[in-house]
Design a protein around this motif. Sequence first.
Motif, PDB file in Angstrom:
ATOM      1  N   LYS A 125      46.112  46.339 -15.278  1.00  0.00           N
ATOM      2  CA  LYS A 125      45.572  46.333 -16.633  1.00  0.00           C
ATOM      3  C   LYS A 125      44.224  47.043 -16.699  1.00  0.00           C
ATOM      4  O   LYS A 125      43.952  47.793 -17.627  1.00  0.00           O
ATOM      5  CB  LYS A 125      45.412  44.901 -17.147  1.00  0.00           C
ATOM      6  CG  LYS A 125      45.019  44.907 -18.613  1.00  0.00           C
ATOM      7  CD  LYS A 125      44.765  43.552 -19.172  1.00  0.00           C
ATOM      8  CE  LYS A 125      44.276  43.674 -20.600  1.00  0.00           C
ATOM      9  NZ  LYS A 125      43.854  42.409 -21.149  1.00  0.00           N
TER      10      LYS A 125
ATOM     11  N   LYS B 231      47.988  47.830 -20.892  1.00  0.00           N
ATOM     12  CA  LYS B 231      47.383  46.788 -21.711  1.00  0.00           C
ATOM     13  C   LYS B 231      48.420  45.890 -22.372  1.00  0.00           C
ATOM     14  O   LYS B 231      48.069  44.930 -23.039  1.00  0.00           O
ATOM     15  CB  LYS B 231      46.514  47.425 -22.794  1.00  0.00           C
ATOM     16  CG  LYS B 231      45.226  47.959 -22.220  1.00  0.00           C
ATOM     17  CD  LYS B 231      44.179  48.128 -23.285  1.00  0.00           C
ATOM     18  CE  LYS B 231      42.932  48.729 -22.689  1.00  0.00           C
ATOM     19  NZ  LYS B 231      42.337  49.722 -23.571  1.00  0.00           N
ATOM     20  N   VAL B 232      49.682  46.243 -22.244  1.00  0.00           N
ATOM     21  CA  VAL B 232      50.706  45.475 -22.951  1.00  0.00           C
ATOM     22  C   VAL B 232      51.720  44.902 -21.965  1.00  0.00           C
ATOM     23  O   VAL B 232      52.262  45.635 -21.135  1.00  0.00           O
ATOM     24  CB  VAL B 232      51.437  46.366 -23.976  1.00  0.00           C
ATOM     25  CG1 VAL B 232      52.462  45.564 -24.726  1.00  0.00           C
ATOM     26  CG2 VAL B 232      50.455  46.986 -24.918  1.00  0.00           C
ATOM     27  N   LEU B 233      51.931  43.611 -22.063  1.00  0.00           N
ATOM     28  CA  LEU B 233      53.025  42.985 -21.320  1.00  0.00           C
ATOM     29  C   LEU B 233      54.195  42.908 -22.284  1.00  0.00           C
ATOM     30  O   LEU B 233      54.203  42.101 -23.199  1.00  0.00           O
ATOM     31  CB  LEU B 233      52.612  41.588 -20.851  1.00  0.00           C
ATOM     32  CG  LEU B 233      53.717  40.741 -20.248  1.00  0.00           C
ATOM     33  CD1 LEU B 233      54.192  41.331 -18.947  1.00  0.00           C
ATOM     34  CD2 LEU B 233      53.249  39.332 -20.026  1.00  0.00           C
ATOM     35  N   SER B 234      55.159  43.764 -22.080  1.00  0.00           N
ATOM     36  CA  SER B 234      56.230  43.860 -23.066  1.00  0.00           C
ATOM     37  C   SER B 234      57.217  42.713 -22.935  1.00  0.00           C
ATOM     38  O   SER B 234      57.655  42.147 -23.923  1.00  0.00           O
ATOM     39  CB  SER B 234      56.942  45.187 -22.907  1.00  0.00           C
ATOM     40  OG  SER B 234      57.941  45.310 -23.855  1.00  0.00           O
TER      41      SER B 234
ATOM     42  N   VAL C 297      45.496  37.509 -17.869  1.00  0.00           N
ATOM     43  CA  VAL C 297      45.503  38.966 -17.988  1.00  0.00           C
ATOM     44  C   VAL C 297      45.986  39.389 -19.370  1.00  0.00           C
ATOM     45  O   VAL C 297      45.364  40.207 -20.038  1.00  0.00           O
ATOM     46  CB  VAL C 297      46.381  39.581 -16.880  1.00  0.00           C
ATOM     47  CG1 VAL C 297      46.190  41.076 -16.841  1.00  0.00           C
ATOM     48  CG2 VAL C 297      46.064  38.960 -15.533  1.00  0.00           C
ATOM     49  N   TRP C 298      47.106  38.835 -19.783  1.00  0.00           N
ATOM     50  CA  TRP C 298      47.617  39.134 -21.122  1.00  0.00           C
ATOM     51  C   TRP C 298      47.863  37.820 -21.848  1.00  0.00           C
ATOM     52  O   TRP C 298      48.488  36.916 -21.313  1.00  0.00           O
ATOM     53  CB  TRP C 298      48.945  39.880 -21.058  1.00  0.00           C
ATOM     54  CG  TRP C 298      48.884  41.196 -20.390  1.00  0.00           C
ATOM     55  CD1 TRP C 298      48.406  42.361 -20.911  1.00  0.00           C
ATOM     56  CD2 TRP C 298      49.353  41.517 -19.075  1.00  0.00           C
ATOM     57  NE1 TRP C 298      48.535  43.372 -19.999  1.00  0.00           N
ATOM     58  CE2 TRP C 298      49.111  42.880 -18.863  1.00  0.00           C
ATOM     59  CE3 TRP C 298      49.945  40.786 -18.053  1.00  0.00           C
ATOM     60  CZ2 TRP C 298      49.437  43.524 -17.685  1.00  0.00           C
ATOM     61  CZ3 TRP C 298      50.272  41.420 -16.880  1.00  0.00           C
ATOM     62  CH2 TRP C 298      50.018  42.778 -16.702  1.00  0.00           C
ATOM     63  N   LYS C 299      47.461  37.758 -23.100  1.00  0.00           N
ATOM     64  CA  LYS C 299      47.716  36.544 -23.877  1.00  0.00           C
ATOM     65  C   LYS C 299      49.200  36.392 -24.185  1.00  0.00           C
ATOM     66  O   LYS C 299      49.705  35.301 -24.354  1.00  0.00           O
ATOM     67  CB  LYS C 299      46.929  36.613 -25.186  1.00  0.00           C
ATOM     68  CG  LYS C 299      45.425  36.652 -24.973  1.00  0.00           C
ATOM     69  CD  LYS C 299      44.753  35.526 -25.716  1.00  0.00           C
ATOM     70  CE  LYS C 299      43.263  35.475 -25.455  1.00  0.00           C
ATOM     71  NZ  LYS C 299      42.528  36.475 -26.234  1.00  0.00           N
ATOM     72  N   ALA C 300      49.907  37.517 -24.275  1.00  0.00           N
ATOM     73  CA  ALA C 300      51.333  37.460 -24.595  1.00  0.00           C
ATOM     74  C   ALA C 300      52.110  36.689 -23.539  1.00  0.00           C
ATOM     75  O   ALA C 300      53.196  36.191 -23.806  1.00  0.00           O
ATOM     76  CB  ALA C 300      51.893  38.867 -24.729  1.00  0.00           C
TER      77      ALA C 300
END
Lengths: 171, 373, 198
Positions: free
Chosen positions: A50, A58-61, A106-109
């Motif tokens: 990231k 930047k995106v966790l798909s 790392v990612w909120k998603a």
Amino acid sequence: MFKEHTLNTTEIIDLIQKNTQIEVKASENSYDASIIVEPKDVLPVMKFLKLSRDLSFKVLSSHTAVHDGEDFKLFWNLLSYEHNLETTIESSVPVVSPQIQSVCKVWKAADWLERESYDLFGIQYIDHPDLRRIMLPEDWIGFPLRKDYQSPEGYQDIENSRSEIDKRFKP
Amino acid sequence: MTSELKTEHITINMGPQHPSTHGVIRFVIKTDGEIIHECDPDVGYLHRGIEKIAESVTWQGFVPFTDRVDYLASMNANWAYCMAVEEMLGTEVPERAEYIRVIAGELNRISSHLVAIGAADMDMGAITPFVQLLREREYINDLLEMICGARLTYNYYSIGGVNYDLPEGFSIKVMGFLDHFEVAVEQMHRLVTYNQIFINRFANVAAVSPEMAMDYNFVGPNLRGSGVKYDVRRNKPYSIYDKLDFEIPIGTASVGTLGDCYDRYFVRVEEIRESVKILRQCLQQIPEGEIQAKVKNAIKPPVGHKYIRTETPRGDTGYFIYSDGKTSPSRLKIRTGSFTGMSIIPELARNIFIADLVAVIGSLDIVAPELDR
Amino acid sequence: MNAYFNNIKNGIQTVFEGMSISLASFFVHPITIQYPEDDISSAEKLKETYKGQLGPMPENYRGILDVDLSICTACQLCVKACPIDCIVIDAVKCDKSKVQGTKSEKPAVKTRTCTRFDIHMGKCMFCALCTLACPTGAIVHTKVFEMNKYQLQDLVLSFVSEEEKEKAIKRDSELKVEAAAEKAAKAAKEAEKTEEEK
Ligand code: SF4
Ligand code: SF4
């Protein structure tokens, strides 16, 4: 608008190894190329992916698990809008003790995606802020997407049986 | 004499059956007066185990189930799944079929956006636009019924092409509809977009910054509403989208802050116009030819995993398929736009009015069956 | 102060703008069909009432299923195609004949006939996978969509009647006897042949 050359999996692996000194390897798969990471290294590798300038995933798909024999295979599909990149990180944990570091930081998603795979596969995410069931009721027993899951006889007052008509169609 | 007023947060329950939650979703809200202090969405009421069903039906047999994932845009849901399997098998889809797919998909995108916009308006208390827009959607339903015989769950795309060819006189009918529709969009602008009351309700509410949008994996119109110019159709073109000429509208903060409800709403309206543009091009360019590639009856893709993303009305929908070389998928994960859109609610709903929460849900265009699958 | 009056002006203007569009709707043709008062099957009548805005149902409408047993070859392809197992077919042998399907020019060979052809319309999801798989076009969607029933049982459509079933089974056993006789005759002939050779 976007750079002509996009990095391929080998170059991404080189970048990871050079910068984090963590051993990762490419998987042999007939479709999407993916990077296999040891479960204990998942969090540092993700952080690097990231924050790295060259990659900036930047995106966790998507994140999901697959029940494959003795193991759960875990997949993270990452996207980088800046560099128009796409990659898959793969790891595996044993079914008997499915524990892995959460990547929520790392990612909120990752929060809901991890809750979902906890709910349906029973994978324990260490350091997840709020690990509880999301799709199924809180008092549900078992993890439905495991291959050895038996559907229950019923739930509370609802009976789970096939009607007489259904039996005539498929005994 | 001073007496201290003791205050505490009241927990209230919104849903599961609530007219403005867009399906069966429940929100547990802790409020301080009219201000939301904490909001916890409780999803899963429509969880039908579609991913589990996939493990027991054949590869072709799963196509009708994808209809049920997103009932407002089943064409696009079919498309995503069929494309994933085609890539796994290495099937080439005939060109005419690709054009038909784009036509059907874009028509469905318009109809889905119409419902999204109409429902958002209705949540704000404006019932007239909803009725007006549903009327337009009815024409699209008629057109789609003409090509496949169903009005909601189409099951039109098959692995390797489409199930039926376009009927005679279809393109003339679509052209006629588009001419009429452009007038209707103008009318909708007068009715809603420039309506002062509507602007006051939507502008500056629940702004999502580009960083936050990416962090929460916002997709589709929601992402573009936050000013990130990313569209799978353009950035990773599939089908024939690289041959078509269309714009990607993004949020511009025309009346409020960047990424507020109004921006998300406006991106949808603009996307409808782009879809009209795409449709006109496709209808002019569509070639003659086959509509279905040769595909075996019993499909068995080799072992491996594939992640395919397509741009559906609710954004980038991902199908992750893991095959173990059998007649049905070993694991199929559907990553939908509503799911990730919903996960932002706890953060977005902090310190806003209860009435604004309704606006947020409306502007995120959440469809409950897609959220729960 | 100015802003205050401007706001009031804007508000009133907006409301009137919306009202004018709503009022205009009074003067357009109706768009909804008064079902069930209106007969939706007659295209002429619909045209008359709705001024050409509404058509009848399209030719390929996917309503409840119908089976033409005379051209069905009991090949079971529809059963295999259905994802939710709502078709069930039992079949026996019958006299060999050629049937002309609706899908292709070439006639299909029919050697088996159904003794049971049930479709559970209560489970069917009208996906058309069975009609697409059928090689002869025996199973089709009709335009009928009204099928309210009081009992779940009534939603199971059986296309083979008891008499037909009995007839088919009887013919099947006759055929079996014939086949057995033929076989025996053949075997006897063979035996004769070998004996002669000896
Ligand atoms: S329409 Fe679909 S669900 Fe119904 S019987 Fe045919 S294949 Fe089965
Ligand atoms: S596929 Fe057609 S011909 Fe074959 S059994 Fe079914 S209805 Fe009969």
